[in-house]
Enzyme design. Sequence first.
Site, mmCIF file in Angstrom:
data_model
loop_
_atom_site.group_PDB
_atom_site.id
_atom_site.type_symbol
_atom_site.label_atom_id
_atom_site.label_comp_id
_atom_site.label_asym_id
_atom_site.label_seq_id
_atom_site.Cartn_x
_atom_site.Cartn_y
_atom_site.Cartn_z
ATOM 1 N N GLY A 1 -30.343 -1.994 43.920
ATOM 2 C CA GLY A 1 -29.572 -2.725 43.127
ATOM 3 C C GLY A 1 -29.471 -4.440 43.366
ATOM 4 O O GLY A 1 -28.717 -4.894 42.879
ATOM 5 N N ASN B 1 -30.858 7.887 37.990
ATOM 6 C CA ASN B 1 -29.822 7.887 38.787
ATOM 7 C C ASN B 1 -28.700 7.318 37.973
ATOM 8 O O ASN B 1 -28.595 5.917 38.099
ATOM 9 C CB ASN B 1 -29.676 7.646 40.215
ATOM 10 C CG ASN B 1 -28.368 7.728 41.073
ATOM 11 O OD1 ASN B 1 -27.564 8.284 40.497
ATOM 12 N ND2 ASN B 1 -28.380 7.056 42.423
ATOM 13 N N HIS C 1 -27.573 9.915 49.209
ATOM 14 C CA HIS C 1 -27.903 8.604 48.717
ATOM 15 C C HIS C 1 -27.075 7.462 49.478
ATOM 16 O O HIS C 1 -26.056 7.817 49.999
ATOM 17 C CB HIS C 1 -27.438 8.512 47.257
ATOM 18 C CG HIS C 1 -27.988 7.156 46.544
ATOM 19 N ND1 HIS C 1 -27.189 6.082 46.649
ATOM 20 C CD2 HIS C 1 -28.915 7.139 45.569
ATOM 21 C CE1 HIS C 1 -27.554 5.030 46.100
ATOM 22 N NE2 HIS C 1 -28.668 5.733 45.254
ATOM 23 N N GLU D 1 -35.733 5.175 49.769
ATOM 24 C CA GLU D 1 -35.031 3.845 49.064
ATOM 25 C C GLU D 1 -34.541 3.202 50.167
ATOM 26 O O GLU D 1 -33.443 3.215 50.731
ATOM 27 C CB GLU D 1 -33.781 4.452 48.388
ATOM 28 C CG GLU D 1 -34.182 5.395 47.104
ATOM 29 C CD GLU D 1 -32.924 5.688 46.325
ATOM 30 O OE1 GLU D 1 -33.216 5.105 44.986
ATOM 31 O OE2 GLU D 1 -31.660 5.902 46.440
ATOM 32 N N SER E 1 -34.604 -1.117 42.792
ATOM 33 C CA SER E 1 -35.054 -1.920 41.766
ATOM 34 C C SER E 1 -36.309 -1.617 41.242
ATOM 35 O O SER E 1 -36.954 -2.718 40.827
ATOM 36 C CB SER E 1 -34.899 -3.367 42.572
ATOM 37 O OG SER E 1 -33.683 -3.571 42.921
ATOM 38 N N GLU F 1 -25.753 4.891 48.910
ATOM 39 C CA GLU F 1 -24.311 4.750 48.456
ATOM 40 C C GLU F 1 -23.327 5.782 49.320
ATOM 41 O O GLU F 1 -22.025 5.483 49.716
ATOM 42 C CB GLU F 1 -24.177 4.416 47.066
ATOM 43 C CG GLU F 1 -24.646 3.275 46.646
ATOM 44 C CD GLU F 1 -25.239 3.183 45.286
ATOM 45 O OE1 GLU F 1 -24.984 4.096 44.460
ATOM 46 O OE2 GLU F 1 -26.118 2.444 44.951
ATOM 47 N N LYS G 1 -25.653 6.968 38.722
ATOM 48 C CA LYS G 1 -24.491 6.697 39.375
ATOM 49 C C LYS G 1 -22.891 6.832 38.668
ATOM 50 O O LYS G 1 -22.749 7.954 37.925
ATOM 51 C CB LYS G 1 -24.354 5.154 39.902
ATOM 52 C CG LYS G 1 -25.787 4.961 40.447
ATOM 53 C CD LYS G 1 -26.048 3.719 41.272
ATOM 54 C CE LYS G 1 -27.435 3.685 41.907
ATOM 55 N NZ LYS G 1 -27.593 2.432 42.708
#
Length: 246
Positions: A166, A7, A92, A160, A206, A94, A9
Amino acid sequence: MITLVGNWKMYKTREEAELFIKALPPFPHVGKVRVLLAAPFTALSTISSLGREKKLWIGAQNIHDAEEGAFTGEISARMVQEAGASFVLLGHSERRHLFGETNSFIARKLKRAIASGLVPILCIGETALERERGETEAVLHKQLTECLLEDHPDLMIAYEPVWAIGTGKTATPEIAESAHAFCREALTGLFGEARAEKIPLLYGGSVKPDNIKALIDQPHIDGALVGGASLDPATFTDIIRNTGVL
Ligand code: PGA
């Protein structure tokens, strides 16, 4: 079959995306591991034919739920498909946390992806606070049941944990496995056991070359969704190699 999804991003111009794909070795391992890349919209058409040559699936990171309309700045399923996407990430963390996406909006996007022939990868996961409060399973159950109002033969789920994205804090293989086993159970409740067994459950948060093996060795972890470590072709290739299935 192991599934690895990069991904990117909001990273990589078209030129950078092309250089990345060219730097990847070919993966002549069809049937053992499949490699997908969720690229920025602008890079899709540039890398889709290159990606096919390398047996990669190219996809998008988001779509709108409407077929078309007055939605300034948004992008439709047909547009990303025309640009070369065969799958799309949906929900996702985010998108949920920075852009306020709700389960019902994500459910509508999922319906649109399916109607348009895009393979949906539904992302779910709890925040650190929800985990501390012992709400992890309730959150995952709610996200799965409220987002999955439809099935697709190639549907994938990415678990996730938000606290692992991250941050460098990967969930231990045991923590991830326990969440995945719970998701499998919830999917059994939704679609029946035979179907639930076949839905790839990917872990994200991660993932790095040195932790991928322990994660995919867990019985209910069928692959990974990789953010930061998918940006460098050598690191991403190491993750693919370290699955041990090539
Ligand atoms: P990360 O991101 O690998 O950088 O933690 C994962 C993701 O957001 O999909």
